[in-house]
Design a protein around this motif. Structure first.
Motif: not given
Length: 253
Positions: A145-161, A226-227
């Motif tokens: 859709a024209e109003s939709a967005t897609m965020t592209i970013h590096p992956i992240r880890l949750n919890g103990l690292v 498009g939709g």
């Protein structure tokens, strides 16, 4: 000669008649909708298009808090298998509005979609962020859709690292899996995708890029703006194209 009266006394108001054992009814479409957030696979004279919705956060190996709107990948995979083997289903439309989630679960769903033999069309409405990007490009044809967005970013880890070089090597390899999948199933180049992924200064609390509908098509990430209407038209066209060689083969045999 005296005879014993064996006539049974009339049933009292409090005495309940014997009931047959309860039989578990078949789950209705409403039950399926409540449990899975998805209607049943079309049967009989219903639509030949199966609609699959992926919304909220993609839940993977860990159960998310109950207040989170989630899509469980263990629910999505059997639905895709059922749609693939159903004789009544000719095409699959995926409606995507997700903030992302578990990387491996998202890649599993994306691999399932791209391995289907039936035509698939993805429509991104609202947003297809993070690991939702590989799912969006996994289909035969993708719309946003024209109003939709897609965020592209590096992956992240949750919890103990664990702060060792092996941890960062693992993250880099997993990130390469995402990059390789997206670039091999869309028209965007690896250089452009990584440029968007590592861009600084655009996102307030993160590194990366928020790509709008028009830009997603311009970069080659999605096929068309498009939709639902355009998606159904394209899917029906793909279904007809798939049926033509089969019908021609049946005539020649």
């Amino acid at each position: 000669m005296m005879t014993q009266n064996t006539r049974r006394a009339p049933m009292s108001e409090t005495e309940a008649p014997e009931q047959a054992p309860a039989v578990n009814p078949e789950p209705t479409a409403l039950d399926t909708l409540k449990q899975l957030g998805q209607m049943n696979v079309p049967q009989g004279t219903e639509s030949n298009i199966f609609c699959l919705t992926i919304i909220g956060q993609i839940e993977g190996h860990l159960v998310l808090p109950p207040q989170n709107k989630t899509t469980k990948y263990e629910h999505i995979i059997p639905q895709l298998v059922a749609a693939e083997q159903s004789k009544q289903v000719d095409g699959i439309m995926i409606i995507l509005n997700t903030v992302g989630g578990d990387v491996e679960a998202g890649l599993a769903i994306a691999e399932m979609i791209t391995s289907l033999t039936k035509p698939t069309v993805t429509v991104v409405v609202g947003g297809g962020h993070s690991i939702g990007v590989p799912i969006a490009v996994a289909s035969t044809y993708s719309l946003i859709a024209e109003s939709a967005t897609m965020t592209i970013h590096p992956i992240r880890l949750n919890g103990l690292v664990i702060g060792v070089p092996q941890t960062f090597e693992y993250m880099e390899k997993m990130q390469e899996r995402v990059v390789r999948f997206v670039t091999s199933h869309s028209r965007i180049t690896e250089e452009r995708f990584k440029e968007l992924m590592f861009r600084t200064g655009e996102l307030n609390r993160d590194i990366g890029t928020a790509v709008g509908g028009l830009d997603a098509v311009k970069y080659g990430l999605m096929d068309e703006v498009g939709g639902i209407g355009q998606a159904l038209a394209k899917l029906n066209k793909l279904i007809d194209e798939r049926k033509q060689p089969i019908e021609a083969e049946g005539i020649t045999q």
